[in-house]
Design an enzyme around this catalytic site. Sequence first.
Site, PDB file in Angstrom:
ATOM      1  N   LEU A   1       0.716  -0.820   0.099  1.00  0.00           N
ATOM      2  CA  LEU A   1      -0.352  -0.107   0.285  1.00  0.00           C
ATOM      3  C   LEU A   1       0.931   1.466   0.191  1.00  0.00           C
ATOM      4  O   LEU A   1       0.674   1.905  -0.522  1.00  0.00           O
ATOM      5  CB  LEU A   1      -0.859   0.013   1.258  1.00  0.00           C
ATOM      6  CG  LEU A   1      -2.106  -1.575   1.327  1.00  0.00           C
ATOM      7  CD1 LEU A   1      -2.458  -1.242   2.969  1.00  0.00           C
ATOM      8  CD2 LEU A   1      -3.414  -0.686   0.168  1.00  0.00           C
TER       9      LEU A   1
ATOM     10  N   GLY B   1       7.352   4.312   3.675  1.00  0.00           N
ATOM     11  CA  GLY B   1       7.869   5.832   4.138  1.00  0.00           C
ATOM     12  C   GLY B   1       9.413   5.297   4.612  1.00  0.00           C
ATOM     13  O   GLY B   1       9.958   4.218   4.725  1.00  0.00           O
ATOM     14  N   GLY B   2       9.897   6.171   5.374  1.00  0.00           N
ATOM     15  CA  GLY B   2      11.341   5.578   6.023  1.00  0.00           C
ATOM     16  C   GLY B   2      11.524   5.137   6.726  1.00  0.00           C
ATOM     17  O   GLY B   2      12.569   5.074   7.045  1.00  0.00           O
TER      18      GLY B   2
ATOM     19  N   THR C   1       7.261  -0.470   5.846  1.00  0.00           N
ATOM     20  CA  THR C   1       6.582  -0.402   4.523  1.00  0.00           C
ATOM     21  C   THR C   1       5.435  -0.928   4.931  1.00  0.00           C
ATOM     22  O   THR C   1       4.260  -2.048   6.297  1.00  0.00           O
ATOM     23  CB  THR C   1       6.938  -1.580   3.935  1.00  0.00           C
ATOM     24  OG1 THR C   1       8.049  -1.236   3.115  1.00  0.00           O
ATOM     25  CG2 THR C   1       6.695  -1.740   2.332  1.00  0.00           C
ATOM     26  N   VAL C   2       3.244  -0.883   4.406  1.00  0.00           N
ATOM     27  CA  VAL C   2       2.414  -1.576   4.776  1.00  0.00           C
ATOM     28  C   VAL C   2       2.322  -1.916   4.091  1.00  0.00           C
ATOM     29  O   VAL C   2       1.763  -1.868   2.721  1.00  0.00           O
ATOM     30  CB  VAL C   2       1.589   0.207   4.982  1.00  0.00           C
ATOM     31  CG1 VAL C   2       0.792  -0.343   5.586  1.00  0.00           C
ATOM     32  CG2 VAL C   2       2.034   1.204   6.313  1.00  0.00           C
TER      33      VAL C   2
ATOM     34  N   LYS D   1       1.575  -3.320   9.404  1.00  0.00           N
ATOM     35  CA  LYS D   1       2.755  -2.114   8.795  1.00  0.00           C
ATOM     36  C   LYS D   1       4.243  -2.846   9.101  1.00  0.00           C
ATOM     37  O   LYS D   1       4.023  -3.450  10.713  1.00  0.00           O
ATOM     38  CB  LYS D   1       2.449  -1.312  10.099  1.00  0.00           C
ATOM     39  CG  LYS D   1       3.774  -0.147   9.958  1.00  0.00           C
ATOM     40  CD  LYS D   1       3.347   1.078  11.190  1.00  0.00           C
ATOM     41  CE  LYS D   1       2.802   2.202  10.312  1.00  0.00           C
ATOM     42  NZ  LYS D   1       2.627   3.823  10.414  1.00  0.00           N
TER      43      LYS D   1
ATOM     44  N   ASP E   1       2.353  13.501  15.744  1.00  0.00           N
ATOM     45  CA  ASP E   1       2.528  12.859  14.203  1.00  0.00           C
ATOM     46  C   ASP E   1       0.993  13.259  14.025  1.00  0.00           C
ATOM     47  O   ASP E   1       1.229  12.298  13.293  1.00  0.00           O
ATOM     48  CB  ASP E   1       3.531  12.070  14.295  1.00  0.00           C
ATOM     49  CG  ASP E   1       4.418  12.017  12.739  1.00  0.00           C
ATOM     50  OD1 ASP E   1       4.080  13.424  12.211  1.00  0.00           O
ATOM     51  OD2 ASP E   1       4.780  11.212  11.928  1.00  0.00           O
TER      52      ASP E   1
END
Length: 275
Positions: free
Chosen positions: A24, A27-28, A31-32, A47, A137
């Site tokens: 999907l 990111g840093g 992965t999702v 995740k 966040d």
Amino acid sequence: MRGIFTVALRARQKLGKYRIEKRLSEGGFATVYQAFDTIEGLRVALKIPHSQQIDEQLLKDFRNEVRLAARLEHPNILPLKDASIIDDHFVIALPLGERTLADRLQKRVSLKTSMSLAEQILDALAYAHQQRIIHCDVKPENMVLFDGNTLRLADFGIAKVALKTVRGSGTGTIGYMAPEQAMGKPSQRSDVFSAGLIIYRMLSGVWPEWPYEWPPLGIKKLRTKVHPEFVEFLKKAIEPNPRNRFRDCIHMRNAFQRQKFKVLTYAERRRSKTA
């Protein structure tokens, strides 16, 4: 601890009871994936932190944050289904939504929908602040939409650990965080600031940018859509000086609820005048 696999997961690959369907996002920190839970018979979001991020300290931090997040039971907060090591992968299982608020903001959002989403964001943060938990966040990517525009705020705890791991401090995401948070001093007022930015974006179509001087871009459009008192509400939320903001999202949510009806009736009157 044992080595962690570095290769990306493939479609139809099994991971414990989960069968990977597709990636999907990435990111840093992680992965999702979309996956199918072969035991419960439903789809979930997995995740999976990148292998280079995993060490004993990270796992210890996660255990603490997962226990913290488990205390949060609210219809607008995304619950953790599972957090465990499966086949040498650290796996965080979450309910699978339709898309994120970031995806939704690629298209126009009506005033009524924007106000509903804003209220759900503030309800989630107000509840967290009642539990003395700061998200740190707050951003559209961490807001998952389900059927009927139900919003759930994600990554309580996970966000904090991820930020420390990727950036070396718990600051936040550039473009969404309050000035004092960028200086390493986050508080509940920092979540207020981030929520204010998102609501401003939904209503004006423009992200306020540093140095956050008032009035920001998009103010003319905002003033044509909402009651003047709601413009002042947003100005207070995104004040650069935290002392001039709402104390927390409990106070911000309460102020929003006093303004909501006024905003919607103001918009209706303006429409009837131009009809």
